[in-house]
Design an enzyme around this catalytic site. Structure first.
Site, PDB file in Angstrom:
ATOM      1  CG  ASP A 110      -3.908  -1.131  -2.758  1.00  7.90           C
ATOM      2  OD1 ASP A 110      -4.299  -1.797  -3.699  1.00  7.90           O
ATOM      3  OD2 ASP A 110      -4.543  -0.847  -1.705  1.00  7.90           O
TER       4      ASP A 110
ATOM      5  CG  ASN B 151      -8.264  -2.021  -3.186  1.00  2.00           C
ATOM      6  OD1 ASN B 151      -7.346  -2.226  -2.412  1.00  2.00           O
ATOM      7  ND2 ASN B 151      -8.873  -1.091  -2.726  1.00  2.00           N
TER       8      ASN B 151
ATOM      9  CG  ASP C 127      -1.762  -1.132   1.169  1.00  3.32           C
ATOM     10  OD1 ASP C 127      -3.096  -0.909   1.048  1.00  3.32           O
ATOM     11  OD2 ASP C 127      -1.576  -2.148   1.336  1.00  3.32           O
TER      12      ASP C 127
ATOM     13  CG  HIS D  74      -4.446   2.072   4.522  1.00  2.00           C
ATOM     14  ND1 HIS D  74      -5.204   2.794   4.076  1.00  2.00           N
ATOM     15  CD2 HIS D  74      -4.169   0.892   3.546  1.00  2.00           C
ATOM     16  CE1 HIS D  74      -5.506   2.537   2.765  1.00  2.00           C
ATOM     17  NE2 HIS D  74      -4.860   1.311   2.547  1.00  2.00           N
TER      18      HIS D  74
ATOM     19  CG  HIS E  31     -10.300  -3.142   4.463  1.00  2.00           C
ATOM     20  ND1 HIS E  31     -11.181  -2.405   3.551  1.00  2.00           N
ATOM     21  CD2 HIS E  31      -9.306  -2.146   4.428  1.00  2.00           C
ATOM     22  CE1 HIS E  31     -10.361  -1.522   2.699  1.00  2.00           C
ATOM     23  NE2 HIS E  31      -9.446  -1.114   3.599  1.00  2.00           N
TER      24      HIS E  31
END
Length: 434
Positions: free
Chosen positions: A172, A205, A145, A327, A298
């Site tokens: 990500d 995603n 991420d 995150h 999530h």
């Protein structure tokens, strides 16, 4: 009370307050601004390398010139290139955006643990990378991420200080989110690191970017970040595996079909059945959406993939699973089927690379029995596999631009613990039998 006593009391009070909070988190940082700069259209940009089968490396770069050649010249001495590789190229359009020419060139065979100097397309600057070692020890940098913020830059700077061999990224990457020029700026942002060590990535995603009836998903990701899926017998760039220095690593796709009738499931089953734990005693798996997660963000999103695939991973005695998406950072015990299991995998969520959406601060209370350490801070991890039995995992918080070591644990391989031998019958039944 005299002044000296007052000062002492104030010091004790302030120390108590700081220790109660444990960690004062720095404020969020803005997205990076990339000023437009004119470069020759034939010069290589966004250079990165990835593993491409035994003793081979894939070099990827972009040029504005559609006639530029997909040639890589390379050698072990600066400015002297004794070998050359010829590759392939692709490009894509996305609404009003047209990509540059994206080059993918596989070079090799290469020597292990060796620095190679290379030039892309016959011109431009010289780059260099170091190949991974042939045997232990080996170190992986792990961060997911990423995005393109000030915290991303801080994370990359800290990783650059680490003596690592391969970067693992569980989804990500650019956070382009349909704005294709952000893929270009991300490529430039990571080039200093990604051109020097292999980056092995899987999708998240934010790589989807599908538009119903107009665009299929993952077009940009698949065009720019080609991984060794063909080399590992996969039919999709969204899942693949690779081996190096006693480690078998599997990259799975959270956003492609994964039920027992899917191509990914069949491929995973076949790949696991071929793993030789004498040759590769360590077995790692990466995907984007975590299966074990005590953060409120999530929740439950990985449940269906876990139900389908966790029995395969457990039967194969996977040692460590890395995920992103949330995150924050969290490390779990060895787990299986929703509870602690000494023969299960250690699950680690490391979706804290620096993305623009910020941190996920809220956790479930009380903490589940399988959650060992959790913190909503940006950072990166380092997995130093010392030998066939022991590995040191450390997580480094980005604390005011200093990579502070905030969590660490020694992990013993399941081969050495006896779990692999114990589950040999179960493995054969689940992985090999139809």
């Amino acid at each position: 009370m005299d002044p000296k006593q007052i000062i002492t009391l104030l010091f004790l009070i302030s120390a108590t307050v700081i220790s109660a909070h444990e960690y004062l988190r720095p404020p969020p940082r803005k997205a990076l601004h990339f000023p437009w700069s004119r470069k020759s259209s034939s010069l290589p940009q966004q250079v990165h390398v990835s593993l491409a089968g035994d003793k081979h490396m894939r070099v990827t770069w972009v040029t504005g010139d559609k006639s530029a050649s997909s040639v890589v010249e390379y050698g072990t001495s600066s400015g002297t290139y004794s070998s050359v590789g010829q590759g392939e190229s692709t490009s894509y359009t996305y609404i009003l955006y047209s990509s540059g020419k994206i080059h993918h060139t596989v070079i090799g065979p290469l020597e292990h643990d060796t620095v190679y100097f290379y030039q892309c397309g016959g011109q431009g600057p010289e780059f260099q990378f170091k190949t991974p070692p042939a045997q232990f020890p080996i170190t992986f940098a792990v961060a997911g991420d990423l995005g393109q913020t000030g915290w991303t830059k801080s994370t990359l700077d800290h990783i650059d200080q680490c003596k690592y061999d391969v970067h693992l990224l569980p989804g990500d990457l650019s956070y382009a989110d349909y704005i294709q020029s952000r893929w270009d700026t991300f490529g430039e942002l990571v080039q200093p690191l990604a051109s020097a060590r292999p980056w092995m990535v899987t999708q998240g995603n934010h790589e989807k970017e599908n538009i119903p009836l107009l665009k299929d998903g993952f077009q940009s990701y698949n065009s720019r970040w080609k991984m060794p899926y063909e080399e590992s017998g996969s039919s999709s760039n969204l899942y693949y595996s690779f081996e190096l220095a006693g480690v078998h690593a599997i990259m799975l796709g959270s956003y492609t079909d994964y039920d027992e009738y899917s191509d990914q499931y069949r491929w995973l089953k076949a790949d696991l059945s071929k793993v030789d734990r004498q040759k590769t005693p360590w077995l790692l798996v990466l995907f984007h959406v975590p299966w074990y997660n005590s953060n409120k963000a999530h929740q439950g999103e990985g449940d269906s993939m876990m139900a389908a695939m966790e029995p395969l991973l457990y039967a194969a005695s996977v040692d460590i699973v890395f995920a992103g998406h949330v995150h924050a950072y969290e490390r779990m015990k060895r787990v299986n089927n929703g509870r602690s299991d000494t023969c299960g995998a250690v699950h680690i969520t490391i979706g804290d690379g620096g993305n623009r959406e910020g941190l996920a601060h809220k956790y479930k209370s009380p903490s589940p029995e399988w959650s060992v350490f959790r913190e909503a801070s940006f950072g990166h991890g380092e997995l130093n596999i010392k030998n066939s039995t022991h590995a040191l995992w450390t997580w480094h918080r980005n604390d005011d631009d200093e990579p502070v070591r905030s969590d660490q644990v020694w992990i013993t391989s399941l081969v050495s613990s006896g779990c692999v031998a114990e589950k040999r019958h179960e493995q054969r039944k689940i992985l090999i039998e139809p």
